[in-house]
Design an enzyme around this catalytic site. Structure first.
Site, PDB file in Angstrom:
ATOM      1  N   ARG A 151       0.396  -1.175  -0.511  1.00 44.92           N
ATOM      2  CA  ARG A 151      -0.047   0.142  -0.095  1.00 44.92           C
ATOM      3  C   ARG A 151       0.378   0.668  -0.011  1.00 44.92           C
ATOM      4  O   ARG A 151       1.699   1.248   0.210  1.00 44.92           O
ATOM      5  CB  ARG A 151      -0.851   0.295   1.026  1.00 44.92           C
TER       6      ARG A 151
ATOM      7  N   HIS B 179      -1.211   0.584  -9.916  1.00 42.11           N
ATOM      8  CA  HIS B 179      -1.629  -0.276  -9.389  1.00 42.11           C
ATOM      9  C   HIS B 179      -2.644  -1.350  -9.572  1.00 42.11           C
ATOM     10  O   HIS B 179      -4.078  -1.742  -9.669  1.00 42.11           O
ATOM     11  CB  HIS B 179      -2.984  -0.124  -7.693  1.00 42.11           C
TER      12      HIS B 179
END
Length: 367
Positions: free
Chosen positions: A280, A328
């Site tokens: 993350r 991502h």
């Protein structure tokens, strides 16, 4: 083979073969994937659904409250993370109700689980590929070749303008920050590239691999790392970082991991170190990453996640010569949702048998 006597709602797009399998596997399989010809789940369908298979972004938009799903027992996500799901209105309301209820007044307990373990076919290869790309300076080679439209000199191939050479994985130490499904498979792959493997996890010890494991992947008994370090012990973290020529980060987004890797910790990495973050973006403050990238000591980084996410347009990280950024997508593997359907089936059996589900996530906690 007898079907599982449960009614499943699915908003995840699947291949026809998987749809057929799930139709056979369950008493009833209600399939309304989000797409060009989206059909919403109607009231009658919602009332009977006992398990919902959905994307990590949340339940379909017409579900405003879990009260619309009175028989719901379990939510199975097709993603490895649950943080986006837990920020949606129906889940926030459910979490609030859990906080306000007591053990004698909680007649609608629902379990939640992720598809952690299914992304080992895409994210660890991404981490390995980016490690090699950084050590071989592929970004500069590709951009300079495109811009100059000719064979480059060896000095033009090198970021420092020196004679180019490819840095080898062989003999270098890979530090796995986070040793779950992604860290274990990345360790297995990097070990095959001749790297020494060390790992940092909460306990600082080898643990058996739990959750969903695709056969032939991972590190079942945690025996691949030559040494473990504890993320709870500052001195242990320091020792870990000082040895990590290649730092692979796969930590989830939790209060304990937010900005865990600041510029002081990043400065502990060895001369010529590279970093790959597939966990993350909240792990590393962007300003701190920018500062360490500007250091001549640090060789480069690749990040599939950013702080904030999405990273704003024209942010200085976008154009940094030592950094590769992807949006991502490292977990977007071929047949990703269909692989996650195997966890759906496994967890449906556990729900039916009254057992704990695989990859269970605590509401409000994120892990």
């Amino acid at each position: 083979m007898s079907s599982i006597p449960l009614i499943v709602g699915c908003s995840v797009p699947l291949e026809k073969s998987t749809i057929n399998k799930l139709n056979e596997k369950f008493e009833k399989f209600i399939y309304h994937p989000k797409g060009e010809e989206e059909v919403e789940f109607n009231e009658e369908e919602l009332i009977e659904i006992e398990i919902f298979f959905t994307k990590g972004s949340g339940l379909p938009e017409n579900i405003k409250s879990l009260n619309q799903l009175p028989k719901l027992k379990h939510i199975q996500l097709a993603s490895a993370g649950s943080d986006s799901m837990q920020k949606t209105k129906p889940i926030l309301s459910y979490i609030e109700n859990l906080k306000n209820s007591n053990s004698n007044n909680n007649d609608k307990e629902i379990s939640l689980s992720t598809a952690s373990g299914t992304h080992v076919l895409s994210i660890p290869p991404y981490a390995v590929g980016m490690t090699i790309a950084l050590l071989h300076q592929w970004k500069g080679l590709i951009i300079n070749g495109r811009d100059k439209k000719r064979f480059l000199s060896e000095e033009e191939c090198d970021l420092k303008g020196e004679t180019y050479f490819a840095r080898s994985t062989y003999g270098r130490t890979a530090g796995l920050l986070g040793y779950g499904a992604l860290g274990r498979e990345t360790a297995r792959l990097l070990k095959a590239h001749g790297m020494k493997i060390i790992a940092a996890n909460t306990s600082g010890k080898a643990t058996p691999q739990d959750g969903y494991v695709i056969p032939g992947t991972g590190d079942k008994d945690g025996s691949i790392p030559e040494e473990y370090f504890s993320t709870k012990d500052p001195k242990s973290v320091e020792a870990f970082l000082k040895q990590s020529d290649v730092l692979i980060c796969s930590l989830p987004n939790t209060p304990a991991t937010k900005y865990f890797l600041n510029k002081e910790k990043l400065a502990l990495l060895p001369e010529g170190a590279v970093l790959v973050n597939v966990g993350r973006g909240s792990l590393i403050p962007s300003d701190d990453l920018l500062e360490i990238l500007d250091s001549p000591k640090f060789f480069g980084a690749a990040i599939d996640v950013t702080d904030p996410e999405p990273l704003p347009e024209n942010h200085p990280l976008w154009s940094h010569p030592k950094l590769i950024i992807t949006p991502h997508i490292s977990g977007n593997s071929e047949n990703e949702m269909d692989i996650a359907a195997d966890i759906l089936i496994a967890n449906a059996k556990k729900v039916q048998d009254g057992e704990n589900v695989i990859n269970r996530i605590e509401f409000g906690r994120g892990y």
